[in-house]
Design an enzyme around this catalytic site. Structure first.
Site, PDB file in Angstrom:
ATOM      1  N   HIS A 108      58.738  -7.724 -22.252  1.00 44.38           N
ATOM      2  CA  HIS A 108      57.664  -8.684 -21.996  1.00 44.38           C
ATOM      3  C   HIS A 108      58.166 -10.121 -21.954  1.00 44.38           C
ATOM      4  O   HIS A 108      57.450 -11.017 -21.540  1.00 44.38           O
ATOM      5  CB  HIS A 108      56.574  -8.562 -23.073  1.00 44.38           C
ATOM      6  N   ASP A 133      55.253  -5.344 -19.653  1.00 47.79           N
ATOM      7  CA  ASP A 133      53.974  -5.626 -20.283  1.00 47.79           C
ATOM      8  C   ASP A 133      52.970  -6.133 -19.239  1.00 47.79           C
ATOM      9  O   ASP A 133      53.293  -6.975 -18.388  1.00 47.79           O
ATOM     10  CB  ASP A 133      54.179  -6.697 -21.359  1.00 47.79           C
ATOM     11  N   LYS A 135      50.788  -8.160 -19.564  1.00 48.24           N
ATOM     12  CA  LYS A 135      50.513  -9.588 -19.727  1.00 48.24           C
ATOM     13  C   LYS A 135      51.597 -10.467 -19.127  1.00 48.24           C
ATOM     14  O   LYS A 135      51.478 -11.697 -19.114  1.00 48.24           O
ATOM     15  CB  LYS A 135      50.352  -9.921 -21.217  1.00 48.24           C
ATOM     16  N   TYR A 165      51.534  -5.815 -30.417  1.00 48.90           N
ATOM     17  CA  TYR A 165      52.460  -5.463 -31.488  1.00 48.90           C
ATOM     18  C   TYR A 165      51.756  -4.577 -32.517  1.00 48.90           C
ATOM     19  O   TYR A 165      50.671  -4.909 -33.004  1.00 48.90           O
ATOM     20  CB  TYR A 165      52.998  -6.733 -32.157  1.00 48.90           C
ATOM     21  N   GLU A 303      55.149   4.603 -35.274  1.00 48.52           N
ATOM     22  CA  GLU A 303      55.989   4.825 -36.444  1.00 48.52           C
ATOM     23  C   GLU A 303      55.587   6.081 -37.226  1.00 48.52           C
ATOM     24  O   GLU A 303      56.189   6.386 -38.254  1.00 48.52           O
ATOM     25  CB  GLU A 303      55.979   3.592 -37.357  1.00 48.52           C
ATOM     26  N   ARG A 350      59.707 -12.113 -38.537  1.00 50.46           N
ATOM     27  CA  ARG A 350      58.967 -10.932 -38.998  1.00 50.46           C
ATOM     28  C   ARG A 350      59.836 -10.053 -39.889  1.00 50.46           C
ATOM     29  O   ARG A 350      59.835  -8.826 -39.788  1.00 50.46           O
ATOM     30  CB  ARG A 350      58.440 -10.130 -37.819  1.00 50.46           C
ATOM     31  N   LYS A 373      67.748  -7.508 -33.758  1.00 50.41           N
ATOM     32  CA  LYS A 373      67.378  -7.928 -32.434  1.00 50.41           C
ATOM     33  C   LYS A 373      68.103  -9.193 -32.033  1.00 50.41           C
ATOM     34  O   LYS A 373      68.691  -9.872 -32.890  1.00 50.41           O
ATOM     35  CB  LYS A 373      65.870  -8.106 -32.332  1.00 50.41           C
TER      36      LYS A 373
END
Length: 428
Positions: A108, A133, A135, A165, A303, A350, A373
């Site tokens: 995205h 995505d 968006k 998310y 998950e 996060r 990441k």
């Protein structure tokens, strides 16, 4: 005159010599430019990557012109794009050719990082489904589509989701790609899912060997355990996606019923390596479809969905006794600082480390399938150096003749590519 009485024969002899010289020169000029392709570098060689390169102290230059500008400043030429962007265009070993992989990549943002990820994992025997995505901007989608259209084994997902998310839409994005991959004529053996901020650590050959080693030969890899008490809130109350932006509980009175078919819910990672028969099961089984529908209003269903199904008996490739096995991702979680790692050298986002340059020794030593990441906006040097290190390893392991355009960097001294194995100094 050299041969006044044999003018005709002399002319033919001279013509033959000239033709031979022309053919020789043409072949060698062509060979020269094949061996020494014109550099179309769009950036200088990053000196901070020198410890990652084969010959310490040797002057290097980048040959890489892959960037968003490549697509926005001119119309890409598909007949030359693989060479210009240094994609590997032939299987590097028979092992890899006989064990094709499928990849699902959900993206995205970070367009250039996605392009570098695709280049790093690309092999002509594999197949790649890209989920953009819903968006994303039209320019973003257009560039991804342009790149994908130049490769017969890369395509965009038929159905796109506006991904939230930790929402159901994230799980659905993977399933949309699985629907497409199930129809693929490429006989892929296992599918691996990625996001746009992942980058490979293992080479394709190492992936193939790892996925066929014990206990993963014919088995799904879904690290996870039976849902622990602190995670049960995710499936005990109902959640909803708010403006395709974030997840929120509907309220304490909106509780969920028991899972269908008396299933035991497990908790694990959203990342996996799944066999093709298991994918077919997921797409056709009533049990899988019922669990999917039940998971629609849970928190981060990706998950629990894969790992729960993988713990069912009689499911293709199931791993019923599996726990956290499977070296899928190198991730530095903030709450694991001091135990599994010595801290994030980049920046926590996060509670996950966005890797900086100083994190790379830890990443490469861990040798997971992938690392997460990365962000070029924050730490572009980490991507640059890992990419150079990874490509050197890939080519060093190859069983075939290496094409010059497959190298991402060249030596300025010899004007030739170097192929010694790369090293990384230091430890995290």
């Amino acid at each position: 005159m050299l041969c006044p009485r044999r003018t005709k024969h002399c002319f033919l002899l001279s013509l033959g010599i000239c033709t031979a010289v022309y053919i020789y020169l043409k072949a060698n000029i062509q060979l020269y430019f094949t061996a020494h392709p014109k550099s179309e570098s769009s950036r200088p060689f990053p000196q901070y990557c020198r410890p990652f390169m084969p010959r310490q102290g040797a002057p290097w230059q980048m040959r890489d012109c892959l960037s968003e500008n490549y697509f926005t400043t001119k119309k890409p030429n598909c007949s030359r794009i693989a060479e210009e962007l240094h994609f590997i265009t032939a299987p590097l070993s028979r092992e890899e050719e006989e064990y094709p992989l499928a990849f699902i990549i959900t993206i995205h943002k970070e367009l250039e990082l996605f392009m570098r990820l695709l280049r790093a994992i690309y092999a002509p025997q594999n197949v790649y489904c890209i989920h953009v995505d819903g968006k994303a901007s039209q320019q973003y989608i257009t560039i991804v589509r342009q790149l994908a259209s130049c490769f017969p084994n890369v395509f965009l997902a038929t159905t796109r989701e506006k991904v939230t998310y930790a929402g159901f839409s994230r799980l659905k994005a993977d399933l949309n790609c699985m629907e497409d991959l199930a129809r693929s004529s490429i006989p892929w053996k296992k599918v691996i899912n990625l996001c746009g901020q992942d980058f490979p650590v293992m080479s394709n050959l190492e992936l193939v060997r790892y996925l066929q080693s014990k206990p993963w030969n014919g088995t799904n890899m879904t690290p996870g355990v039976k849902q622990p008490s602190p995670m049960k809130y995710r499936t005990q109350i109902q959640y909803e996606e708010i403006n395709h932006s974030y997840m929120a509980p509907k309220g304490k009175t909106y509780t969920k019923g028991s899972p269908p078919h008396n299933l035991d819910i497990y908790f694990g990672t959203a990342y996996y390596a799944l066999t093709r028969p298991f994918v077919d099961f997921v797409l056709r089984s009533t049990v899988a479809k019922d669990l999917l529908e039940w998971s629609r209003d849970t928190y981060s269903p990706d998950e629990h969905y894969w790992v729960t199904l993988n713990h069912l008996k009689d499911v293709p490739g199931s791993h019923t006794r599996g726990k956290w096995e499977g070296n899928i991702r190198a991730i530095k979680w903030k709450d694991q600082e001091g135990t599994t790692h010595k801290g994030c050298k980049g920046q926590y986002v996060r509670d996950i480390c966005v890797f900086g340059l100083a994190d790379l020794p830890w990443v490469t030593a861990k040798n997971s399938m992938f690392a997460n990441k990365f962000e070029r906006r924050l730490f572009p040097e980490a991507v640059d150096c890992l990419e150079l290190w990874h490509r050197q390893k890939v080519l060093q392991q190859a069983d075939v003749l290496i094409q010059p355009e497959w190298h991402l960097a060249t030596s300025k001294v010899s004007n030739q590519t170097l192929t010694e194995p790369a090293t990384v100094d230091g430890r995290g």
